[in-house]
Scaffold this active site. Structure first.
Site, PDB file in Angstrom:
ATOM      1  CG  HIS A   2      -1.999  -1.027   1.141  1.00 32.55           C
ATOM      2  ND1 HIS A   2      -3.165  -0.854   0.447  1.00 32.55           N
ATOM      3  CD2 HIS A   2      -2.044  -2.282   1.639  1.00 32.55           C
ATOM      4  CE1 HIS A   2      -3.901  -1.952   0.555  1.00 32.55           C
ATOM      5  NE2 HIS A   2      -3.246  -2.844   1.260  1.00 32.55           N
ATOM      6  CG  ASP A  43      -3.239  -3.802   5.189  1.00 36.39           C
ATOM      7  OD1 ASP A  43      -2.314  -2.967   5.325  1.00 36.39           O
ATOM      8  OD2 ASP A  43      -4.281  -3.560   4.561  1.00 36.39           O
ATOM      9  CD  GLU A  44      -5.552  -5.929   1.510  1.00 40.52           C
ATOM     10  OE1 GLU A  44      -6.575  -6.540   1.235  1.00 40.52           O
ATOM     11  OE2 GLU A  44      -5.393  -4.723   1.287  1.00 40.52           O
ATOM     12  CB  VAL A  45       2.848  -7.889   2.112  1.00 40.68           C
ATOM     13  CG1 VAL A  45       4.162  -7.663   1.379  1.00 40.68           C
ATOM     14  CG2 VAL A  45       2.723  -6.968   3.308  1.00 40.68           C
ATOM     15  CD  GLU A  69      -3.078  -8.675   6.914  1.00 40.82           C
ATOM     16  OE1 GLU A  69      -3.424  -7.995   7.912  1.00 40.82           O
ATOM     17  OE2 GLU A  69      -3.567  -8.521   5.783  1.00 40.82           O
TER      18      GLU A  69
END
Lengths: 551, 527
Positions: free
Chosen positions: A289, A348-350, A401
């Site tokens: 992000h 988050d969300e890597v 996460e």
């Protein structure tokens, strides 16, 4: 024939009003609001039918001689006086203290002469036990009591924050009345929050939201006793934070140079929040992000295809020391700009694809002995980041996460659960001993037709299998309004009053769970927002407010 | 301006002056002209048309916004050097339905909404003005209806308000069609005219509400002659509107559920008259109401229920198709409906797939990006899909309407919730059927949405990104600018200016065949 099929048969909700506003008891086709009932529901409230008139020329706040006081109290009393007696001008006043009161629109409905035979409430005595803290914290005491009897009322609180919450409740108890202009009933309230952290996330990267709109949102939060503004300030799409150390970040990463938050903007926002007992927890999400960070400063991973860089960029590049040198400077700035103890570090969300493609990262993986397990690289990155932030003296909040990925974090870390099934996730994170926040069930940006707040209202952060000690680790939750389809055109109407239902879940007692009982109070609360100039949208089906929004 | 670093969207990015809805023919050169306000003169050779005169006045702050210099950093607008445009609508009836009974909409908001409609070349405002919940319409013949049926005395539309709305619409080429819904949806009439409403019975007792089944009283009682005399008078009064629309609804259990002994008088009457179903009762009512319209110079529009029940409709009646508005994408059966009704000689308008009050979230699709499902869903409707009739029958498909029922809508959120979603419907009804690539259109709509913001309309975002420096809450925002707002209770003034024929020349640009005053709107470009 249409969407109304279900609503035609809406419950004939009996108004819980204790005021004297006449209503048609037979009309069951629209929701009827309560009169003078606070939102969120206090822990204990007792009212009687005894009414007192309230008039601006015959009422004042009084700080008890033995009470602690400070600038926060002085400004709160000034604000609430205007909120109660000049609702039409109030919003302009708090956004621009130079603005003038609209004497015509805010004229009292009754004169003192009209009220000569009416018992009047003449003063509210405020008493605060402990010296004011400068900023609210996760540990702050927000409890208070209110007693309204005879011609004077008393508000007592341990801290300034409790006094501010109590003033908000007091402002809810006062309602427009046909006979008295403004009225309040004889009332006793003992109140405190069930959870310490009652937050709302706004995302100012997918779409920019002006400081003015953010302030309106803070005001709406304080009207529902929410106390944490989770400021998701940057993301892939844009970087509106104007950094002192790295002005190029917003110089290249903001949509344009009008879509930025200057240091002055941030300071005024934090002050606005502080006056309302709201913490500003800023989030600088990494390593993913972060596309908007890397337009000038070379910190992102260069992605490769066919053995060559392809001009695309991935997450932060953990193989280079320069990345962490940058983050050290960046977070030491953040630590001074944002006074709250906590910084949200995202995590988050890597996406691992770009890391996999980059030869330097591959070499680094080998050097570190991570083999092919890129989650170890993510863990390595986050470990460095939490250590950097820890060394500034700050604590941190993270998305779940980080914990899922076995990063070692400080004992006071707050872990935010956003994945489903949330009862399992809460059980797992609290078992590891971390303070935990719930947001999974409160993604307000996922709109759907109808009375969707009932789902938010029914979601309880203690709804998981765990020991009492685990339950105690749940410090609260956050409503999240992600910004893919939200900007200043619709952020207030989409967030409010839906977020207020999350606020009640987090403030009120665990047994306040019946949406049907809450509906008429929520309806009153929405109309209260409208009266104060905040365009909260209808959420209960057909209804009306005495003050409709026409701007 | 769309910004998405990580997951670029399919589709062709749009120039900043893309026209919405897309014209039938447009040719644009690549060179641009810079125009200062005093360089541009808009004139008309028609001296007796106040509509043109007012439109020229009105579009001035649109061509040259009040805070122009600040917006563009220099006091000019830009236009392509040569623009040739030939345009006409594909469908005649392009409407928006608003509901002012579930929640009251202030006149200032209704007028602002008419402005946005005109920016999208929509030409029908279907005003669902009363319903069960409230009766805000102040009738001159029956003032008691709103006096007892409105939420409060402040929640009414006075005759002055109604003329104000009609005049505002007329100046924008928009027809106003009132919708006085009967025989159902009439609970708000009961205090003024209790004798019109059917009393519901249960267990041998009158006025019995049963939750989820019946109210204590609901729906017109078709046996009462006063129902018809009242409707006659009210419809004559309403013929100031362009058309009218009695809306029929199947009788509920309140009236005909014999087992529950609901209203015994009606049950007995049905036996006496050999009517053995709700359909028969409905037909009886609908016939009588439609007979009234035969004597007044109005065209009735009916919801499709009336046709479903085989009521004989007067020639020219328009059927509005609303069924099958399920939220999934299986819009199979409305097409068959249009086909059949048009082939049987009825005029039809479509609203089934355009119930825009049913909001839903754009689905997150990590392979492409965040897709705005609502836009795609409304845009990808083809009204003539599967049409098999003659060309003559095809002409009877007049168009469609985006419907915004107001259970969860009022002045706080109407504009943001409706726009730019209804723009998708507007382009579908105006532009050629071949203009149907939604991947491309989303970029043009994003540009159009920024245009609406410049004109003070708080249209919500459809793609990630930003719109220049005039977004809501920013110093240069137009949303609260007096040029684009109306005060409640101060009517649009009428005008006596009468300039005549009309030509618009900007530099070398020639605009031909201006069919429609809204065609003006294209020429303010965002930089």
């Amino acid at each position: 024939m249409r969407s109304s099929a279900l609503l035609l048969v809406l419950l004939a909700v009996v108004s819980h009003s204790h005021g004297k506003r006449p209503r048609d008891p037979l009309n069951s086709f629209y929701v009827q609001a309560t009169v003078g009932q606070p939102w969120p529901q206090p822990q204990a409230i007792h009212t009687t039918p005894q009414q007192y008139g309230v008039h601006p020329a015959a009422f004042h706040f009084l700080v008890n001689q033995t009470s602690q006081t400070c600038d926060l109290l002085t400004s709160a009393l000034d604000r609430y006086y205007k909120l109660i007696f000049y609702p039409y001008s109030y919003l302009n006043y708090i956004l621009d203290p130079e603005s003038v009161i609209d004497e015509i629109k805010d004229k009292p409905k009754k004169t003192l002469f009209d009220l000569r035979d009416t018992p009047l409430l003449k003063r509210l005595n405020v008493y605060i036990q402990e010296p004011c803290e400068q900023y609210p914290t996760l540990e702050s005491d927000e409890s208070y009591t209110i007693v309204v009897t005879s011609d004077s009322a008393v508000l007592e609180a341990v801290s300034i924050w409790g006094a501010i919450r109590g003033l908000e409740t007091f402002s809810h108890l006062i309602y427009p009345d046909d006979n008295l202009g403004l009225a309040i009933n004889q009332t006793t309230i003992i109140d405190f929050p069930r959870f310490q952290h009652r937050g709302l996330l706004l995302d100012t990267s997918r779409h920019f939201i002006s400081i003015k709109t953010l302030k309106i949102n803070l005001e709406a939060m304080s009207n529902s006793k929410m106390n944490v503004f989770h400021f998701h300030i940057v993301d892939d799409q844009s970087f509106p934070y104007e950094s002192r150390s790295f002005p190029d970040l917003s110089g290249a990463g903001a949509y344009n140079q009008d879509h930025v938050y200057s240091q002055e903007d941030i300071a005024s926002l934090i002050e606005f929040a502080r006056q309302r007992g709201i913490r500003v927890v800023v989030e600088f999400d990494s390593p993913g992000h972060t596309q908007s960070w890397g337009r000038v400063i070379d910190i992102l991973t260069h992605c490769y295809s066919g053995g060559k860089p392809n001009n695309e960029f991935g997450p932060m590049d953990p193989s280079r020391n320069s990345t962490f040198n940058f983050l050290k400077k960046m977070f030491s700035e953040v630590a001074t700009v944002f006074p709250d103890h906590y910084v949200h570090l995202g995590g988050d969300e890597v996406d691992f694809d770009c890391w996999r493609s980059n030869p330097d990262v591959q070499a680094f993986m080998k050097q570190m002995g991570f083999g092919n397990d890129y989650s170890l690289l993510e863990q390595y990155y986050m470990q460095k980041v939490v250590d950097i932030v820890g060394s500034t003296g700050k604590g941190y909040a993270v998305w779940q996460e980080i914990i899922d990925n076995n990063v070692t974090v400080k004992a006071d870390t707050v872990v935010e659960v956003w994945k489903d099934p949330y009862p399992d996730e809460l059980a797992r994170v609290t078992k590891l001993g971390y303070r935990t926040l719930l947001s999974t069930c409160w993604y307000l940006n996922y709109i759907s037709y109808g009375k969707d707040w009932v789902n938010y209202y029914k979601c309880d952060p203690h709804n998981f299998a765990g020991t009492d000690a685990q339950k105690k680790l749940v410090v609260g939750g956050e409503a999240c309004m992600w910004g893919e389809f939200i900007d200043a055109t619709n952020v207030i109407t989409t967030t409010w009053p839906r977020a207020a239902t999350v606020a009640e879940r987090l403030w009120s007692a665990a047994n306040v769970t019946d949406p049907n009982a809450a509906t008429p109070r929520l309806e009153e609360h929405r109309c209260r927002y409208l009266r104060r100039g905040i365009p909260a949208a209808p959420v209960n089906g057909p209804s009306y407010c005495d003050f409709e929004f026409n701007r | 301006m769309f910004i998405e670093a990580k997951y670029p969207l399919e589709g062709k990015p749009s120039p900043p002056n893309a026209v919405w809805p897309h014209p039938q023919q447009i040719t644009i050169s690549n060179d641009v002209l810079y125009i200062r306000p005093h360089d541009l003169k808009i004139d008309s050779n028609i001296r007796s048309c106040d509509i043109i005169a007012k439109a020229i006045q009105r579009y001035e702050p649109i061509f040259f916004p009040p805070k122009l210099a600040m917006i563009y950093h220099r006091p000019v607008v830009v236009i392509n050097d040569s623009v040739t445009l030939v345009d006409s609508p594909r469908f005649q009836h392009r409407g928006v339905m608003l509901d002012t009974a579930r929640h009251f909409l202030p006149v200032s908001i209704i007028k602002k909404n008419l402005d946005v409609m005109s920016y999208n070349k929509l030409n029908v405002f279907h005003w669902h003005i009363v319903d069960d919940q409230s009766f805000p319409f102040q009738s001159t013949t029956f003032p008691n209806l709103s006096r007892t049926g409105a939420f409060t005395p402040d929640h009414v539309y006075t005759p002055a308000d109604v003329s104000d709305v009609i005049e505002h619409a007329r100046l924008r080429g928009i027809r106003v069609i009132p919708d006085i819904d009967t025989p159902g949806h009439t609970y708000s009439w009961r205090k003024a005219m209790p004798e019109l409403i059917t009393v519901c019975w249960a267990n041998g007792k009158p006025n019995q509400a049963i939750y989820g089944v019946q109210g204590e009283m609901e729906m017109f009682n078709p046996l009462k002659p006063r129902v018809y005399s009242t409707m006659d008078a009210l419809l004559r009064e309403n013929s100031i509107f362009s058309n009218f629309r009695p809306i029929a609804k199947v009788w509920t259990k309140c009236m005909i559920n014999v087992a529950r002994l609901s209203n015994p008088a009606i049950t007995q009457w049905m036996i006496d008259n050999n009517i053995n179903s709700s359909v028969g009762l409905h037909t009886f009512y609908a016939n009588r109401i439609l007979n009234i319209t035969r004597n007044i110079d109005v065209t009735p529009i009916v919801w499709q229920d009336v046709w479903d029940e085989k009521v004989e409709l007067p020639p020219g009646t328009i059927i509005q198709v609303w069924k099958d508005s399920s939220d999934n994408s299986a819009f199979g059966s409305w097409a068959a409906y249009l086909n059949q009704a048009a082939n049987e000689g009825y005029n039809v308008i479509l609203s089934s797939p355009w119930y825009v009050n049913y909001i839903s979230y754009g689905k997150y699709n990590t392979n492409t990006s965040v897709m705005n499902l609502e836009f795609f869903k409304y845009y990808e409707v083809e009204p003539l899909r599967g049409f098999t009739g003659s060309d003559e029958a095809k002409k009877r498909i007049l168009g469609g309407e985006a419907c915004l029922w107001a259970e969860f809508v009022d002045g706080t959120n109407l504009l943001a919730r409706l726009w730019p979603k209804a723009s998708a419907v507007a382009e579908r009804l105006w532009s050629a059927a071949s203009v149907n690539n939604s991947e491309d259109a989303q970029f043009r709509l994003d540009v159009h949405r920024c245009r609406l913001l410049r004109r003070g309309i708080p249209a919500q975002p459809i793609l990630n990104g930003y719109c220049g420096n005039y977004e809501v809450g920013m110093a240069r925002s137009m949303v609260n600018d007096p040029a684009f707002n109306y005060e409640d209770g101060s009517p649009t003034e009428s005008t006596t200016i009468d300039p005549s024929a009309f030509a618009l020349r900007i530099g070398n640009s020639k605009i031909y065949y201006v069919l429609y005053i809204n065609s003006f709107i294209f020429f303010v470009l965002g930089l």
